[in-house]
Scaffold this motif. Structure first.
Motif, PDB file in Angstrom:
ATOM      1  N   VAL E  35       0.858  -1.186   0.000  1.00 57.53           N
ATOM      2  CA  VAL E  35       0.000   0.000   0.000  1.00 57.53           C
ATOM      3  C   VAL E  35       0.895   1.237   0.000  1.00 57.53           C
ATOM      4  O   VAL E  35       1.758   1.375   0.860  1.00 57.53           O
ATOM      5  CB  VAL E  35      -0.878   0.051   1.270  1.00 57.53           C
ATOM      6  CG1 VAL E  35      -1.802   1.258   1.245  1.00 57.53           C
ATOM      7  CG2 VAL E  35      -1.660  -1.229   1.420  1.00 57.53           C
ATOM      8  N   PRO E  56     -10.758  12.108   2.623  1.00 58.84           N
ATOM      9  CA  PRO E  56     -11.562  10.958   3.029  1.00 58.84           C
ATOM     10  C   PRO E  56     -10.728   9.939   3.797  1.00 58.84           C
ATOM     11  O   PRO E  56      -9.508  10.032   3.855  1.00 58.84           O
ATOM     12  CB  PRO E  56     -12.058  10.383   1.701  1.00 58.84           C
ATOM     13  CG  PRO E  56     -11.159  10.920   0.660  1.00 58.84           C
ATOM     14  CD  PRO E  56     -10.565  12.184   1.174  1.00 58.84           C
ATOM     15  N   GLY E  58      -8.607   6.944   4.753  1.00 55.82           N
ATOM     16  CA  GLY E  58      -7.631   6.177   3.999  1.00 55.82           C
ATOM     17  C   GLY E  58      -6.836   6.998   3.014  1.00 55.82           C
ATOM     18  O   GLY E  58      -6.064   6.467   2.228  1.00 55.82           O
ATOM     19  N   SER E  59      -6.995   8.320   3.042  1.00 56.23           N
ATOM     20  CA  SER E  59      -6.288   9.129   2.049  1.00 56.23           C
ATOM     21  C   SER E  59      -4.861   9.446   2.469  1.00 56.23           C
ATOM     22  O   SER E  59      -4.131  10.083   1.718  1.00 56.23           O
ATOM     23  CB  SER E  59      -7.071  10.423   1.788  1.00 56.23           C
ATOM     24  OG  SER E  59      -7.232  11.131   2.986  1.00 56.23           O
ATOM     25  N   GLY E  60      -4.443   9.033   3.671  1.00 56.21           N
ATOM     26  CA  GLY E  60      -3.047   9.204   4.057  1.00 56.21           C
ATOM     27  C   GLY E  60      -2.780  10.337   5.035  1.00 56.21           C
ATOM     28  O   GLY E  60      -1.622  10.632   5.334  1.00 56.21           O
ATOM     29  N   LYS E  61      -3.819  10.944   5.563  1.00 57.32           N
ATOM     30  CA  LYS E  61      -3.643  12.074   6.477  1.00 57.32           C
ATOM     31  C   LYS E  61      -2.864  11.658   7.711  1.00 57.32           C
ATOM     32  O   LYS E  61      -1.865  12.275   8.098  1.00 57.32           O
ATOM     33  CB  LYS E  61      -5.014  12.621   6.908  1.00 57.32           C
ATOM     34  CG  LYS E  61      -5.939  12.948   5.768  1.00 57.32           C
ATOM     35  CD  LYS E  61      -7.285  13.452   6.245  1.00 57.32           C
ATOM     36  CE  LYS E  61      -8.094  12.467   7.063  1.00 57.32           C
ATOM     37  NZ  LYS E  61      -8.568  11.296   6.312  1.00 57.32           N
ATOM     38  N   GLU E 178      -7.530  14.267  14.198  1.00 54.65           N
ATOM     39  CA  GLU E 178      -8.981  14.240  14.429  1.00 54.65           C
ATOM     40  C   GLU E 178      -9.314  14.319  15.902  1.00 54.65           C
ATOM     41  O   GLU E 178     -10.025  13.466  16.435  1.00 54.65           O
ATOM     42  CB  GLU E 178      -9.600  12.967  13.847  1.00 54.65           C
ATOM     43  CG  GLU E 178      -9.241  12.826  12.389  1.00 54.65           C
ATOM     44  CD  GLU E 178     -10.127  11.831  11.663  1.00 54.65           C
ATOM     45  OE1 GLU E 178     -11.207  11.505  12.171  1.00 54.65           O
ATOM     46  OE2 GLU E 178      -9.728  11.419  10.573  1.00 54.65           O
ATOM     47  N   HIS E 211     -11.654  14.892   8.776  1.00 50.64           N
ATOM     48  CA  HIS E 211     -12.327  14.607   7.515  1.00 50.64           C
ATOM     49  C   HIS E 211     -13.647  15.365   7.448  1.00 50.64           C
ATOM     50  O   HIS E 211     -14.500  15.072   6.624  1.00 50.64           O
ATOM     51  CB  HIS E 211     -12.526  13.105   7.257  1.00 50.64           C
ATOM     52  CG  HIS E 211     -13.208  12.371   8.352  1.00 50.64           C
ATOM     53  ND1 HIS E 211     -12.746  11.183   8.830  1.00 50.64           N
ATOM     54  CD2 HIS E 211     -14.292  12.657   9.071  1.00 50.64           C
ATOM     55  CE1 HIS E 211     -13.546  10.761   9.804  1.00 50.64           C
ATOM     56  NE2 HIS E 211     -14.486  11.644   9.954  1.00 50.64           N
TER      57      HIS E 211
END
Ligand SMILES: Nc1ncnc2c1ncn2[C@@H]1O[C@H](COP(=O)(O)OP(=O)(O)OP(=O)(O)O)[C@@H](O)[C@H]1O
Ligand SMILES: Nc1ncnc2c1ncn2[C@@H]1O[C@H](COP(=O)(O)OP(=O)(O)OP(=O)(O)O)[C@@H](O)[C@H]1O
Ligand SMILES: [Mg+2]
Ligand SMILES: [Mg+2]
Lengths: 279, 379, 267, 357, 357
Positions: E35, E56, E58-61, E178, E211
């Protein structure tokens, strides 16, 4: 069960609770509390040890005897010492192993390691002790001059060997359940690994270690076979109970009060760590 | 805390509880028999198919036998007291307790045909006969010998001294028996060593004599490697040199010497303790016929020979010596060598009434022996 | 705790050392089962398969094994029933004295075995008319309950109570809910707990010594008697070696089925 | 907030006369330990209504749902479902299904078997069961996942399975306890739309618990605002938002600008507590007069919070206190660009001054 | 979305020339399993900036944060903190603190001792330690709870303790993953205001992952939008919202009305994909002409979603397709009340037609 009856049961949570609890409570009351009470009561009788018959006269002689004879108190003290030593040694060995299993080993090897830790529990207890007896043969044995010979060291070592899995498992579960972020948080806030371990991991593991120690401590406290095999001339409380049990049950009962008290005190002490809910 | 006048079972009284022996005749078996025995006394082939004298008995009498083995005399008394067992092989330190505890019944020796062949030496002894009543059938005997490692003993020892005297060459490598009855071994040594104590029977010790024996044991303790309770363990220690001298059985030496001869045995000049076992029957057993049939079977020449060889002791039945597989067995175990047994003091339960016949002093009873032993172990 | 390479290496070394400590004696047992010496002599004077043959034809060990399995199965069954009921009460209800009940369930295993053993012995022999096969089962079941309770409670706690409410909400009666929802969800935990309880009972010697009826021989009792007997200790080694090898299966199953290591925490 | 108990009898306006789907009459719930979770509640919910229960944590919303579903029994009062007294009936005897906050999917069953579950309980034959379950999965657009294990689903998918399971045998009433609480914002908005659609097409009565005011207003035919076990206000979203019955409702539903005490005296010319919704306030240059009949006051822009579609303009009033105005970032229609520190005039129609108690 | 890798070099506009607090240069992160969580990322964050990373799941944040904190090491590229290369430095050698999503408070320590922890590690003397920890607790308004156990705190309180702990020894950079995800809406809004305030007064560089687009826009000086391990767009909230660089950004940030294909041809007179923000659209009676120079089209009101301050008006266009308009429920300024089924005119300024791709 009819729907009707179930509806009634639903309305009466007390009844449901009673139904769920009663079997276990009755069982334990009958087969655990009653015998303990009977045993305690027996301590206040005495035996005609020649005929082996109990004489039902109330007397505090046995209890007083046990609590005032220096030899017995000494044995009690040594036994607690062994149990403490075993517990500490188990914790000392379990910590690196469990840490390795939980944090270093890959997800594939983790269950394998867990199985490796569990498997010895199935090998016969007696056989394992006997294996240690062979290992520990003083001079000329497997360990040669390194063998500590038969004695307290051997007893602590062997008991540690026997009960180690009981310590590894809760400690492993404890470390695994520490979500990664706890460990990362310490590093993030500037702590090097050893400092992390000392300031966060170890204190957080305290309940898990305490849970494991209930087993290592109580199993060591009640053991009388290991010390016979590797203890040289030494004796523990268990031997005292065992050797007098068949000759003088009231006296043995009085002696049994000692480990009972020790364990009760121990459970009360560690209850504060929350360990008991983890068992 | 010993015997007051309120005891239900008489202890100081000369006579055991009122009991009469079964009058007979021995008829058809009841179909079941529960046996409590020293390990090796009642083999049914489950350990080794070649070792089995229970199955033939079952086939002959229809009595189905269940066997429970015990490890010590104390355990034997405790287990037999539960009332679960019909017959027991009791050593001398257990038999009297069973008699006075009202657990067993007198045995009518007339109903045991093989009794006739039993060594007279073993009949009517204090540990199997009380107030003239026989309480069982003698089964075999053995002496508690001095065992020694041959490598460390170029010349065989002749005395127990190395096991008792401080500073002995065997210090740290001796192995006494792990039971209160071992106090008698101290008494045997004192009989020779300190005649002024006036000990004539190691099981009849007054306070002074008893104290001397305990003092001797305390003196011995620092030299002890292990108190033994297991012949394999002890044999191994002797063979490897971990143990230098020990009190033990001929059987132990035989075991240790299977690969190479490493262990010697001797009966020291001071004499030795010993044991003679007796088969006894539970009071009120519902299996009286099977019980008598068992007693007769187990001391039959064949069975007695098998047990003696398997367990390692001298058989009680005089005809057994001819039947052992090893023709030298009886010689090795001094089975019929009368002189050998003269200074062997068979285990007997000490009671407060001195069994050496003294009436001017009280002897130390068995419970005091146990307490003293326990305290010694825990000191 | 971010582990440095050195820390990882040290941990790995320590783990290997501890595992060696755990397995060396077991290997010794295995080796001794092939030794020609009858008395654990070291080093083994020679190797032989003789003891394995002897063990294979030894009725005593087989009978003892059967007894052990019977006792362990019965004790486990009782413990599973009582333990599951108690777990439901402990996890699904708030009530006065709950902590006391948990403690009571824990006590038989937390108290030294010899105390439990002589207490039960006293009860059975003094008050209930003697020891039998059943008294042994009772003794074992008593300390096995806590194992089941631990496993089942852990699972019940993770399984939120709303699942059962949802079922009743969808029209299922409590019994149907138990049958279709709770039990299937608990199956793994029950099996894992049952296996551990079985193992505990199977290897128990102390309580067994005091509660086994006359003539009854479990495997540990058989080992206890034969370990101390001439020519039998190698057979004991064979039995132990076989047990270790066979045990890999239940251990593996328990791990798989409990789904979490915490469930297996307490044997 | 008033210190005396206040009971607001709530009857659905549109459906008066019909048999209500749910009737709570003087329902009170006291937990052991003395917590009164619900105080003497009277609430009627009409057939086919979409009612949202809104309130802060601990205000008793879940308890009301559980009383309707039958998981709890009231300490006093009666619960009626279509006029049938079910006060003591167990959950399995009520034609009410619940979507739990944690979804409560059966972990050992596949998606399809989860949805089939209520039909299996109702002894619907196997083939019909399967058909109906697949149809229910189709309404929540999850046909493709029928054989998946429920543990392998995302939050939104799990939520939809729970919904399908609760809908499959068409209960009279569906209870939803913060079903969207665990979802992220985007998914949540999407699910709101779907839920509303499903409710509309199925005609089932929905009682929906949330503590998110946007959600409560967006979805509801009628919103019931709870506080400390009591109904504070019940009515259409507009009623509740535009005419809050109490300072609590004004504060809890929407952002409230409260003018009170001296400030109110200076700005509004009358004493008391008053609330003005931020979107009702127009921001103009300070030198431009307010429209005739409008209230107005002057202040300095303290903060401009840009949220994309709107900007919140926080103004420190000269008269003391702070008012927020909500500005739509619409097409530039000639309004002057605002900056921090600028002095502006705020104006609003007096009808939007809502008296609080 | 483009199928070729696209790298947007991002430099903070205001602080160009200064040494950036954080510099990621060509950073790539590939996990074992193949990945690629982050693709060749270049990102500079200036001293004192408040940057939000939006994207979103899984975008790598999170991965980017972990690369900055040192929990992960990049497969390629360098990480600089104030021009110091820390690419392989362990977390405890970086002057960066993190507020974890689950807070990661130490359960065995009290609130005060949690906050003291970094000072204890830094061997600050006991009395000073205590003073500074109390001061940090005061900034998050938790002085009163110093001796509480952390397990006895509400979500918002725990969040604030985590913040105080991360701030107490004034790191150069604070990373927040988050942090408000677990809080309810009201609390979340309140914490947003507090966070912004703390960042402003402390001057510490904040990198904040979320997100939730509202949150990202509200808080940020600059917003970086991620998708599948790549930066889609970076810029001020206004830039990102008003001038989305791609259909993805247009869709992910704010509600997007996309006109594409034939509909776009009919309505706008030009082909392609176009986005119009709902708040830019004016709704008028169908018979009223649009203002000069404005685009307009006609449709039927399909749905009116009332959310208190605003109403979303969903209109089915005659030309096909659907457009939403966002209306402020302001003071009635003469606009006709809307109803479902009504035919209306939608109009907007052509400058708000944003070309996608
Ligand atoms: N089983 C219970 N025992 C005791 N008190 C309870 C129980 N269930 C709820 N309560 C109390 O009743 C009150 C109302 O709880 P309820 O769960 O209905 O609130 P809620 O509005 O659903 O809150 P949330 O938004 O947090 O879910 C609370 O004070 C709660 O602590
Ligand atoms: N340790 C890891 N091993 C393998 N893959 C990983 C690992 N950590 C993250 N990933 C993968 O990298 C990608 C980016 O993950 P990341 O956690 O950075 O996403 P995110 O933007 O933070 O998402 P979310 O909003 O869900 O937290 C995902 O596809 C994830 O599955
Ligand atoms: Mg709730
Ligand atoms: Mg993340």
């Amino acid at each position: 069960m009819t729907r009707r009856l179930q509806a009634v049961l639903h309305r009466r949570p007390g009844l449901r609770l009673t139904g769920l609890l009663t079997p276990a409570l009755v069982w334990l009351g009958l087969f655990y509390i009653a015998p303990l009470a009977l045993l305690l009561a027996t301590a206040f009788f005495r035996t005609n040890s020649f005929t082996g018959r109990i004489v039902y006269d109330f007397s505090t002689d046995n209890v007083v005897d046990v609590l005032t004879t220096p030899e017995y108190l000494l044995t009690a003290g040594r036994t607690v010492g062994v149990a403490v030593g075993v517990t500490l040694l188990c914790a000392l060995l379990a910590l690196p192993l469990a840490t390795y299993m939980a944090l270093v080993a890959g997800p594939r090897s983790r269950p394998v390691l867990l199985a490796l830790v569990l498997t010895p529990l199935w090998a016969s207890y007696l056989v394992k002790v006997y294996a240690w007896r062979v290992l520990l043969v003083p001079e000329g044995g497997l360990l040669g001059a390194a063998s500590p010979g038969y004695g307290w060291t051997a007893v602590v070592l062997t008991l540690t060997y026997l009960w180690l899995p009981y310590m590894v498992l809760p400690v492993y579960a404890g470390i695994s359940s520490m979500r990664g972020s706890f460990l990362e948080a310490t590093a993030d806030l500037g702590a090097r690994p050893w400092t992390s371990f000392r300031t966060v991991v170890l204190p957080m593991l305290a309940p898990a270690i305490a849970a494991g120690s209930v087993f290592t401590f109580s199993l060591s406290l009640g053991d009388y076979i290991t010390v016979q095999l590797v203890g040289g001339t030494h004796q523990m409380l268990g031997n005292l109970v065992y050797s007098t049990f068949s000759v003088d049950l009231p006296f043995a009962a009085a002696v049994a009060v000692l480990p009972l008290l020790v364990m009760a005190a121990y459970l009360l002490t560690i209850r504060r760590t929350g360990a008991l809910s983890r068992l | 805390a010993c015997g007051g006048s309120d005891d239900t079972a008489p202890v100081l009284d000369d006579s055991p509880p009122e009991a009469t022996a079964y009058a007979g005749p021995v008829g058809q078996g009841e179909g079941a028999l529960s046996v409590l025995a020293w390990p090796g006394y009642a083999e049914d082939g489950s350990t080794d198919p070649a070792v089995d004298w229970v199955t033939p008995f079952e086939q002959a009498t229809g009595c189905q036998v269940t066997v429970r083995a015990f490890a010590t005399s104390a355990e034997a008394v405790q287990l037999f007291s539960t009332g679960e067992y019909d017959v027991v092989s009791a050593s001398g330190d257990a038999s009297l307790r069973l008699v006075y505890g009202d657990r067993v019944q007198p045995v009518n020796t007339d109903l045991v045909p093989n009794y006739a062949d039993i060594l007279p030496d073993l009949k009517n002894k204090p540990w199997n006969t009380v107030a003239g009543k026989s309480y069982g059938i003698p089964h075999g005997r053995g002496a508690n010998l001095l065992l020694y490692n041959l490598a460390t003993h170029p010349t065989p020892p002749t005395s127990w001294a190395d096991m008792w005297e401080p500073g002995s060459s065997a210090a740290g490598k001796i192995s006494p028996y792990n039971d209160a009855i071992y106090i008698a071994d101290a008494a045997v040594y004192l009989m020779a060593k300190r005649p002024e104590l006036g000990i004539t029977n190691p099981y009849a010790l007054d306070q002074t004599q008893f104290d001397a024996a305990i003092a001797l044991l305390r003196q011995q303790k620092p030299m002890v490697a292990e108190y033994w309770g297991d012949v394999v363990k002890q044999g191994q220690g002797l063979a490897s040199g971990t143990l230098s001298e020990a009190q033990g059985w001929q059987l132990t030496a035989n075991l240790a010497n299977t690969d190479a001869t490493t262990v010697g045995t001797t009966k020291p000049i001071e004499g030795a303790t010993g044991w003679s076992d007796t088969w006894m029957i539970k009071k009120d057993t519902p299996h009286i016929n099977c019980a008598y049939q068992w007693l007769n079977h187990i001391v039959s020449p064949e069975a007695n020979a098998q047990v003696a060889e398997y367990f390692g002791e001298a058989p009680a039945n005089t005809k057994s010596c001819a039947l052992t597989k090893n023709p030298d067995h009886c010689t090795q175990y001094h089975a019929q060598e009368t002189g050998f047994w003269d200074n062997v003091y068979y285990w007997t339960t000490p009671i407060e009434q001195c069994i050496d016949g003294r009436r001017d002093v009280e002897c130390i009873g068995y419970d005091e022996w146990v307490r003293a032993w326990t305290e010694l172990q825990n000191s | 705790m971010i582990l440095s390479t050195t820390a990882r290496w040290l941990l790995r070394t320590a783990a290997i050392a501890v595992l060696t400590f755990i397995y060396a004696p077991l290997l010794l047992v295995l080796l001794n089962s092939f030794s020609t010496s009858a008395t654990f002599a070291w080093p083994p004077p020679g190797l032989t398969l003789r003891w394995w043959q002897v063990a294979a034809t030894n009725d005593g060990v087989r009978a003892a094994l059967v007894t052990s399995v019977e006792v362990a199965l019965l004790a486990t069954a009782i413990a599973v029933v009582l333990g599951t009921l108690a777990s439901m009460a402990l996890t699904r209800y708030e009530f006065f004295g709950r902590e006391g009940v948990s403690l009571l369930i824990l006590l038989p295993i937390a108290m030294p075995g010899i105390v439990t053993g002589i207490a039960l012995n006293t009860l059975f022999t003094q008050a209930l008319g003697g020891l039998t096969f059943l008294t042994l089962v009772v003794g074992h079941a008593t300390f096995c309950i806590v194992i089941v309770v631990n496993n089942v409670s852990a699972r019940l706690r993770r399984m939120s109570g709303t699942v059962e409410e949802a079922s009743m909400d969808l029209g299922a009666t409590p019994w149907t809910t138990w049958r279709l929802v709770t039990f299937p969800a608990l199956r793994g935990a029950l099996l894992a707990g049952g296996l551990l309880a079985f193992a505990l009972s199977f290897d128990e010697i102390i309580v067994t010594t005091f509660t086994a009826g006359p003539g009854l021989q479990t495997l540990p009792l058989w080992i206890f008697q034969n370990l101390f007997r001439p020519n039998q200790s190698p057979v004991v080694n064979v039995a132990a070696a076989v047990l270790v090898v066979i045990s890999v299966l239940p251990v593996y199953l328990a791990n798989r089925l409990s789904g979490d290591s915490a469930g297996a925490v307490t044997k | 907030m008033p210190s005396v108990a206040r009971t607001v009898p709530v009857t659905p306006p549109q459906h008066a006369g019909e048999v209500p789907a749910i009737s709570l009459r003087g329902v009170r719930k006291e937990f052991p330990g003395g917590v009164v979770a619900v105080h003497d509640l009277d609430l009627d919910i009409a057939e086919g209504e979409f009612v949202t229960l809104l309130g802060p944590s601990g205000s008793g919303k879940t308890t009301v749902l559980r009383l309707i579903a039958g998981f709890e029994q009231p300490t006093a009062g009666t619960v009626l479902l279509r006029d049938r007294d079910v006060t003591t009936a167990p959950p399995f005897d009520r034609d009410v299904h619940t979507v739990f906050q944690d979804y409560a999917l059966f972990p050992h069953l596949s998606v399809l078997r989860n949805v089939e579950y209520p039909l299996r309980i109702a002894k619907v034959p196997r083939t019909e069961r399967r058909e109906r379950a697949l149809a229910a999965l189709a309404t929540v657009r999850l046909e493709g996942l029928a054989d998946r294990s429920t543990t392998a689903l995302s939050g939104g998918q799990r939520q939809r399975v729970a919904l399908a399971r609760a809908l499959v045998n068409r209960p009279a009433v569906l209870l939803l306890d913060e079903p969207l609480g665990a979802l992220d914002l985007k998914l949540r908005e999407q699910m709101q739309i779907e839920l509303k659609e499903i409710q509309r097409s199925s005609g089932i009565t929905f009682v929906f618990v949330t503590h998110d005011q946007d959600e409560a207003l967006t979805l509801a035919d009628r919103t019931v605002v709870f506080s400390e076990g009591r109904v504070e206000q019940a009515g259409s979203p507009q009623e509740v938002y535009e005419r809050p019955a109490s300072a609590f409702v004004a504060g809890f539903v929407g952002t409230s600008n409260v003018l009170a005490g001296e400030t109110a005296g200076t700005v509004l010319g009358r004493e008391g507590s008053w609330s003005i919704r931020p979107e009702k306030i127009t921001v103009t240059a300070v030198d431009r007069e307010a429209a005739a009949g409008w209230s107005s006051t002057v202040g300095v822009v303290e903060e401009l919070v840009y949220t994309g579609a709107t900007t919140r303009c926080v103004v420190a009033l000269e008269a003391g206190g702070v008012l927020s105005a909500l500005l739509l970032n619409g097409s530039g229609d000639g309004a002057p660009p605002l900056g921090r520190g600028q002095t502006v005039r705020l104006s609003w129609q007096p009808e939007h001054e809502i008296p609080l108690m």
